[in-house]
Scaffold this active site. Structure first.
Site, PDB file in Angstrom:
ATOM      1  N   HIS A  36      45.102  42.994  45.022  1.00  0.00           N
ATOM      2  CA  HIS A  36      44.832  42.363  43.740  1.00  0.00           C
ATOM      3  C   HIS A  36      43.830  43.177  42.903  1.00  0.00           C
ATOM      4  O   HIS A  36      44.218  43.858  41.962  1.00  0.00           O
ATOM      5  CB  HIS A  36      44.349  40.924  43.985  1.00  0.00           C
ATOM      6  CG  HIS A  36      44.086  40.155  42.749  1.00  0.00           C
ATOM      7  ND1 HIS A  36      43.806  38.813  42.753  1.00  0.00           N
ATOM      8  CD2 HIS A  36      44.025  40.531  41.451  1.00  0.00           C
ATOM      9  CE1 HIS A  36      43.614  38.398  41.515  1.00  0.00           C
ATOM     10  NE2 HIS A  36      43.724  39.425  40.716  1.00  0.00           N
ATOM     11  N   GLU A  77      42.431  32.335  36.243  1.00  0.00           N
ATOM     12  CA  GLU A  77      41.656  32.764  37.415  1.00  0.00           C
ATOM     13  C   GLU A  77      40.205  32.284  37.355  1.00  0.00           C
ATOM     14  O   GLU A  77      39.354  32.778  38.087  1.00  0.00           O
ATOM     15  CB  GLU A  77      41.719  34.283  37.557  1.00  0.00           C
ATOM     16  CG  GLU A  77      43.109  34.739  37.973  1.00  0.00           C
ATOM     17  CD  GLU A  77      43.169  36.218  38.313  1.00  0.00           C
ATOM     18  OE1 GLU A  77      43.376  36.527  39.481  1.00  0.00           O
ATOM     19  OE2 GLU A  77      43.023  37.042  37.404  1.00  0.00           O
ATOM     20  N   GLY A 107      42.488  40.657  34.097  1.00  0.00           N
ATOM     21  CA  GLY A 107      41.049  40.490  34.254  1.00  0.00           C
ATOM     22  C   GLY A 107      40.484  39.289  33.511  1.00  0.00           C
ATOM     23  O   GLY A 107      41.174  38.642  32.712  1.00  0.00           O
ATOM     24  N   ASN A 108      39.254  38.980  33.800  1.00  0.00           N
ATOM     25  CA  ASN A 108      38.568  37.884  33.103  1.00  0.00           C
ATOM     26  C   ASN A 108      37.069  37.996  33.320  1.00  0.00           C
ATOM     27  O   ASN A 108      36.610  38.569  34.304  1.00  0.00           O
ATOM     28  CB  ASN A 108      39.114  36.514  33.544  1.00  0.00           C
ATOM     29  CG  ASN A 108      39.617  36.526  34.958  1.00  0.00           C
ATOM     30  OD1 ASN A 108      38.833  36.428  35.894  1.00  0.00           O
ATOM     31  ND2 ASN A 108      40.915  36.710  35.134  1.00  0.00           N
ATOM     32  N   THR A 144      43.147  32.730  28.476  1.00  0.00           N
ATOM     33  CA  THR A 144      44.332  33.115  29.236  1.00  0.00           C
ATOM     34  C   THR A 144      45.235  34.012  28.369  1.00  0.00           C
ATOM     35  O   THR A 144      45.273  33.879  27.146  1.00  0.00           O
ATOM     36  CB  THR A 144      45.070  31.840  29.730  1.00  0.00           C
ATOM     37  OG1 THR A 144      46.138  32.228  30.572  1.00  0.00           O
ATOM     38  CG2 THR A 144      45.596  30.984  28.593  1.00  0.00           C
ATOM     39  N   HIS A 195      35.792  40.103  36.499  1.00  0.00           N
ATOM     40  CA  HIS A 195      36.927  40.404  37.379  1.00  0.00           C
ATOM     41  C   HIS A 195      37.876  41.369  36.674  1.00  0.00           C
ATOM     42  O   HIS A 195      38.238  41.149  35.514  1.00  0.00           O
ATOM     43  CB  HIS A 195      37.666  39.112  37.749  1.00  0.00           C
ATOM     44  CG  HIS A 195      39.042  39.369  38.275  1.00  0.00           C
ATOM     45  ND1 HIS A 195      39.290  40.180  39.358  1.00  0.00           N
ATOM     46  CD2 HIS A 195      40.261  38.948  37.859  1.00  0.00           C
ATOM     47  CE1 HIS A 195      40.596  40.230  39.584  1.00  0.00           C
ATOM     48  NE2 HIS A 195      41.199  39.498  38.679  1.00  0.00           N
TER      49      HIS A 195
HETATM   50 ZN   LIG Z   1      43.252  39.585  38.590  1.00  0.00          ZN
END
Ligand SMILES: [Zn+2]
Length: 266
Positions: free
Chosen positions: A156, A74, A28-29, A44, A93
């Site tokens: 995803h 991402e 995730g991010n 990251t 995300h």
């Molecule tokens: Zn992802």
């Protein structure tokens, strides 16, 4: 929002994402648009539940680092959303298990089963599969970003975005909660759709109250296809518009005729 507040908020949301099992490991991010040309993003390869404020990275709108920390691979997904949606200030995300189960099963979250979800989130389309951190992923998302506030990405996970990070997180949480209820309802014999005409009424309420604007009507998928609602905006996405931007609409009979012709040809 000032940068130090934004750093605190991302760390807080990162912990929530991890505690609620929307992410594990370094999944995730999260990002916040700090200004016209600066984005603050999670780094990251770091667990979102164990980040410090100093771990976060700052980039420009092309993803070029302007701090000594490296942003998530991402990040391109976030930058695409910021570029296409000037109203969006934060992106979240994650891989929440029930929502991601829909994405893995090849299903959108687009059945009109919960009235409040229509009011606050709208339907969540499934975008095609794209290799994470490549153009494939952002290309697959492009047709949907303008008209939705949350997307599922095939095989995803999910992404949600909003005018601030709490709104982005709430949308992600609503997506996950809806997916969970849909799966439970299926186990109990199947979900019933809302009664006929209910979607139109809810859409009128959500626009009057300002929860979602008219651009959220132009959906490439889901329950609006069944509802008797059209959109006046000049939009283009697959199935809605021709390449020169002119809208085409079919009656039900014309559509059936076209589909049966296509079936014969196939
Ligand atoms: Zn992802």
């Amino acid at each position: 929002m000032d940068e130090s507040e934004a750093r605190k908020l991302i760390v807080e949301i990162g912990k929530l994402l991890y505690e609620r099992s929307y992410v594990v490991s370094s999944d995730g991010n999260v990002s916040i648009r700090l200004s016209e040309d600066r984005v603050l993003a999670t780094p990251t390869m770091m667990c979102k539940g164990r980040m410090c404020e100093d771990d976060l990275a700052v980039t420009d709108m092309d993803g070029k680092p302007v701090s000594d920390k490296l942003a998530s691979s991402e990040l391109a997904m976030h930058l695409l959303i910021y570029k296409m949606r000037p109203d969006i200030k934060a992106v979240c995300h994650a891989h929440p298990p029930h929502g991601t189960a829909f994405a893995v099963a090849g299903l959108a979250i687009d059945k009109p089963i919960l009235s409040e979800v229509i009011l606050t989130l709208g339907c969540v389309p499934l975008t095609g599969y794209g290799t994470p951190s490549t153009d494939e992923l952002t290309d697959a998302m492009k047709p949907y970003v303008a008209h939705h506030n949350a997307l599922l990405m095939a095989n995803h996970g999910a992404v949600a975005y909003g005018e601030d990070l709490w709104q982005a997180f709430d949308r992600l949480e609503t997506l996950e909660h809806t997916a969970k209820i849909a799966i439970l309802a299926k186990a109990l014999g199947g979900a019933n759709d809302l009664p006929k005409g209910a979607v139109e009424k809810l859409i009128k309420i959500r626009e009057k109250a300002g929860y979602l604007k008219e651009n959220a009507r132009c959906q490439a998928c889901g329950y609006l296809h069944e509802a008797n609602i059209t959109c006046d905006l000049d939009v283009s996405y697959p199935g809605k518009a021709t390449s020169n931007g002119q809208k085409i609409s079919f009656t039900r009979e014309e559509l059936i005729e076209l589909l049966s012709q296509a079936a014969k040809v196939g």
